[in-house]
Design an enzyme around this catalytic site. Structure first.
Site, PDB file in Angstrom:
ATOM      1  CG  ASP A  44      -1.985  -1.336   1.096  1.00 54.79           C
ATOM      2  OD1 ASP A  44      -2.199  -1.785   0.021  1.00 54.79           O
ATOM      3  OD2 ASP A  44      -2.511  -1.375   2.375  1.00 54.79           O
TER       4      ASP A  44
HETATM    5  P1  NAP Z   1       0.575  -4.106   2.892  1.00 58.80           P
HETATM    6  O1  NAP Z   1       0.181  -2.868   2.346  1.00 58.80           O
HETATM    7  O2  NAP Z   1       0.090  -4.552   4.328  1.00 58.80           O
HETATM    8  O3  NAP Z   1       1.437  -4.864   2.158  1.00 58.80           O
HETATM    9  C1  NAP Z   1       2.320  -5.892   2.695  1.00 58.80           C
HETATM   10  C2  NAP Z   1       2.759  -6.884   1.516  1.00 58.80           C
HETATM   11  O4  NAP Z   1       3.761  -7.784   1.989  1.00 58.80           O
HETATM   12  C3  NAP Z   1       1.723  -7.777   1.145  1.00 58.80           C
HETATM   13  O5  NAP Z   1       1.863  -7.147  -0.616  1.00 58.80           O
HETATM   14  C4  NAP Z   1       2.068  -9.339   0.934  1.00 58.80           C
HETATM   15  O6  NAP Z   1       2.041  -9.810  -0.210  1.00 58.80           O
HETATM   16  C5  NAP Z   1       3.764  -9.028   1.447  1.00 58.80           C
HETATM   17  N1  NAP Z   1       4.056 -10.127   2.377  1.00 58.80           N
HETATM   18  C6  NAP Z   1       3.394 -10.474   3.544  1.00 58.80           C
HETATM   19  N2  NAP Z   1       4.195 -11.612   4.025  1.00 58.80           N
HETATM   20  C7  NAP Z   1       5.242 -11.567   3.533  1.00 58.80           C
HETATM   21  C8  NAP Z   1       6.479 -12.642   3.078  1.00 58.80           C
HETATM   22  N3  NAP Z   1       6.460 -13.452   4.343  1.00 58.80           N
HETATM   23  N4  NAP Z   1       7.243 -12.378   2.488  1.00 58.80           N
HETATM   24  C9  NAP Z   1       7.244 -11.493   1.520  1.00 58.80           C
HETATM   25  N5  NAP Z   1       6.063 -10.826   1.200  1.00 58.80           N
HETATM   26  C10 NAP Z   1       5.149 -10.826   2.243  1.00 58.80           C
HETATM   27  O7  NAP Z   1       1.962  -3.602   3.969  1.00 58.80           O
HETATM   28  P2  NAP Z   1       2.527  -2.285   3.782  1.00 58.80           P
HETATM   29  O8  NAP Z   1       3.062  -1.596   2.417  1.00 58.80           O
HETATM   30  O9  NAP Z   1       3.853  -1.875   4.837  1.00 58.80           O
HETATM   31  O10 NAP Z   1       1.193  -1.034   4.365  1.00 58.80           O
HETATM   32  C11 NAP Z   1       0.833  -1.176   5.673  1.00 58.80           C
HETATM   33  C12 NAP Z   1      -0.512  -1.146   5.541  1.00 58.80           C
HETATM   34  O11 NAP Z   1      -1.258  -1.542   6.738  1.00 58.80           O
HETATM   35  C13 NAP Z   1      -1.204   0.116   5.236  1.00 58.80           C
HETATM   36  O12 NAP Z   1      -2.337  -0.063   4.271  1.00 58.80           O
HETATM   37  C14 NAP Z   1      -1.444   0.668   6.614  1.00 58.80           C
HETATM   38  O13 NAP Z   1      -2.357   1.797   6.604  1.00 58.80           O
HETATM   39  C15 NAP Z   1      -2.062  -0.679   7.389  1.00 58.80           C
HETATM   40  N6  NAP Z   1      -1.818  -0.343   8.770  1.00 58.80           N
HETATM   41  C16 NAP Z   1      -0.861   0.090   9.441  1.00 58.80           C
HETATM   42  C17 NAP Z   1      -0.628   0.167  10.630  1.00 58.80           C
HETATM   43  C18 NAP Z   1       0.445   1.046  11.277  1.00 58.80           C
HETATM   44  O14 NAP Z   1       0.378   1.466  12.352  1.00 58.80           O
HETATM   45  N7  NAP Z   1       1.749   1.044  10.594  1.00 58.80           N
HETATM   46  C19 NAP Z   1      -1.675  -0.383  11.733  1.00 58.80           C
HETATM   47  C20 NAP Z   1      -2.786  -0.935  11.008  1.00 58.80           C
HETATM   48  C21 NAP Z   1      -2.847  -1.059   9.521  1.00 58.80           C
HETATM   49  P3  NAP Z   1       1.959 -11.454  -0.304  1.00 58.80           P
HETATM   50  O15 NAP Z   1       0.792 -11.845   0.628  1.00 58.80           O
HETATM   51  O16 NAP Z   1       1.638 -11.833  -1.800  1.00 58.80           O
HETATM   52  O17 NAP Z   1       3.272 -11.942   0.015  1.00 58.80           O
END
Ligand code: NAP
Length: 462
Positions: free
Chosen positions: A389
């Site tokens: 994201d």
């Molecule tokens: P993300 O959008 O959740 O994407 C994580 C990516 O990691 C996924 O595309 C997943 O794809 C991949 N992944 C998962 N396990 C993996 C593994 N073992 N090896 C390789 N790839 C792996 O993460 P982000 O870009 O860090 O964004 C964070 C999101 O979480 C945002 O939408 C944010 O708003 C939300 N959020 C953040 C918080 C905070 O406080 N930081 C709290 C709650 C929600 P695959 O499954 O295809 O591997």
């Protein structure tokens, strides 16, 4: 029993409060965070021991039974919890604070009401404490369910939602005023019930990518609920501690809102202006390029400067030590490597900073969003490790995307982008990532740790 004066308790509570303040200050930087935590723990130890010595504390049996039961559940949960599951644990803990505030306010009202006249100030404290506690309780339950994946992370929206939330908020204010003027138990519970409904309704429409702001907002609410409980119980330490949690949570929410380009008012009312159209995720069947670890190693070795974007997947794979090895290998080969941190990468504020600090990557090479974004266009290559994201260009270009308006890391502007992930699954927001279909982007499929180790091995072999 030792006969301690009021001054002793006031002084001891002041010491605990000062320790909490320095504890919070310590948490503002990874280098001082451990000391900050220790100071806060000592402060809490002082607070508990001193409170147990208060003359109005009589039933030690009940208190120790509660402490033991809490410890029996809390210690195993805290020791076994995965770092990636921390946000849902925090949300669950906020819900307990909210529920405690409702129970204390309700119980106190019933005790005072049965003994005759109740002071208007106390009535105000009780009804406000119960309302904030109720919103915190149900709001945190929904946040827990969303973060735990029990409820889908897509925003649940319907027409008239904002008007309904504003109406319920108005009803709470009006009924609370009537309750203070003419107190009765049904009115007290009616306010609490509306607040419980409002808690559900403000968090349900929040989409996955906006959850961090909600968690920090609920953190703030839980602080105010604790503070209100402090007024009810006439405990200055609880008032001060609750105010510290409430205000630091509010400041964090403000910072997160700014970082996410969201409005704080919309967070409080729920929904961030999300519309029903925006909540639907689009899917595409466009082709995308793939690459091997050898391809990436070759490209990196011939680069001058690289930016690494870590995300939630790095945390899941526990790849931070493999990432450190990759960083060292590239340094060894004369390649400059910087890390780009998005404020909501991972699942909790500072998640990526903590992991990179754990693997001892120098702080100077870890850059925040504003600092690093102008660098992407100049970077020879970007390695996205389990982030999705936070690098999705739809946040810039697609007005119908739930991510629209959220600042992103401009990885797509680099000459080459390599993305490590296991499948074509979307990120937390459920939105497909346009970046994967850009001509300069290649996907390396696999677990982040194994892929990073693979790139390191290829670099060593060359
Ligand atoms: P993300 O959008 O959740 O994407 C994580 C990516 O990691 C996924 O595309 C997943 O794809 C991949 N992944 C998962 N396990 C993996 C593994 N073992 N090896 C390789 N790839 C792996 O993460 P982000 O870009 O860090 O964004 C964070 C999101 O979480 C945002 O939408 C944010 O708003 C939300 N959020 C953040 C918080 C905070 O406080 N930081 C709290 C709650 C929600 P695959 O499954 O295809 O591997």
């Amino acid at each position: 029993m030792i006969n301690l004066s009021g001054d002793f308790f006031a002084f001891a509570y002041l010491v605990a409060t000062v320790l909490f303040v320095f504890g919070l200050k310590g948490l503002s930087h990874p280098k001082t965070a451990l000391r900050g935590n220790l100071l806060s723990m000592v402060g809490m130890g002082v607070a508990i021991v001193v409170t147990l010595l208060r003359p109005d504390v009589k039933n030690y049996g009940v208190i120790f039974a509660g402490l033991l039961a809490g410890a029996a559940i809390g210690v195993p949960v805290a020791t076994r919890i995965q770092m990636t599951a921390m946000p849902q644990l925090v949300a669950a803990l906020h819900s307990f604070v909210g529920l405690a505030a409702v129970l204390v306010a309700g119980g106190t009202y019933l005790i005072h009401a049965s003994s005759g006249h109740v002071d208007a100030v106390l009535l105000f404290e009780l009804v406000v404490g119960s309302a904030i506690g109720a919103i915190t309780f149900t709001g945190s339950l929904v946040a827990f369910a969303k973060l735990q994946g029990l409820v889908g992370s897509a925003p649940l929206v319907f027409k008239g939602q904002h008007a309904l939330n504003a109406g319920l908020f108005g009803a709470i204010a009006l009924l609370s005023a009537i309750f203070i003027a003419s107190p009765n138990a049904p009115l007290f519970w009616a306010v609490t019930a509306i607040a419980l409904a409002l808690g559900f309704l403000v968090v349900l429409p929040i989409g996955g990518s906006d959850m961090p702001v909600v968690v920090s907002m609920l953190n703030s609410y839980s602080g105010w609920a604790a503070s209100a409980t402090g007024f009810t119980l006439n405990n200055p330490l609880l008032i001060a501690t609750g105010a510290l949690v409430g205000s630091s949570g509010a400041i964090l929410s403000y910072i997160m809102c700014k970082a996410m380009n969201r409005s704080l008012v919309n967070v409080i009312l729920g929904g961030f202006g999300t519309t029903a159209e925006q909540s639907a995720a689009e899917t595409t069947t466009k082709p995308c390029k793939t690459a091997s670890t050898e391809d990436a190693a070759f490209a990196f070795e011939n680069a001058t400067n690289i930016i690494v974007v870590p995300g939630y997947g790095m945390a899941v794979a526990q790849a931070q030590h493999a990432v450190k090895e990759l960083y060292e290998q590239l340094h060894h080969k004369g390649v400059e490597v910087k890390f780009a941190i998005h404020p909501v990468a991972g699942r909790m504020p500072g998640h990526m900073n903590v992991l990179l600090a754990e693997s001892e990557i120098p702080y100077d090479d870890v850059l925040e969003l504003d600092e690093v974004n102008p660098e992407f266009a100049r970077a020879d290559a970007v390695l996205v490790i389990g982030a999705n994201d936070v690098v999705n260009p739809a946040a810039r270009s697609n007005k119908s995307s739930p991510l629209y308006g959220m600042p992103i890391l401009d990885a797509y502007k680099s000459k080459m982008v390599y993305v490590i992930k296991r499948s074509m699954n979307p990120g937390y927001s459920g939105v497909e990532n346009e970046l994967f279909y850009h001509d300069n982007c290649s996907l390396i499929f696999g677990d982040a740790k194994k892929v990073c180790e693979g790139i390191v091995n290829s670099l060593k072999a060359e």
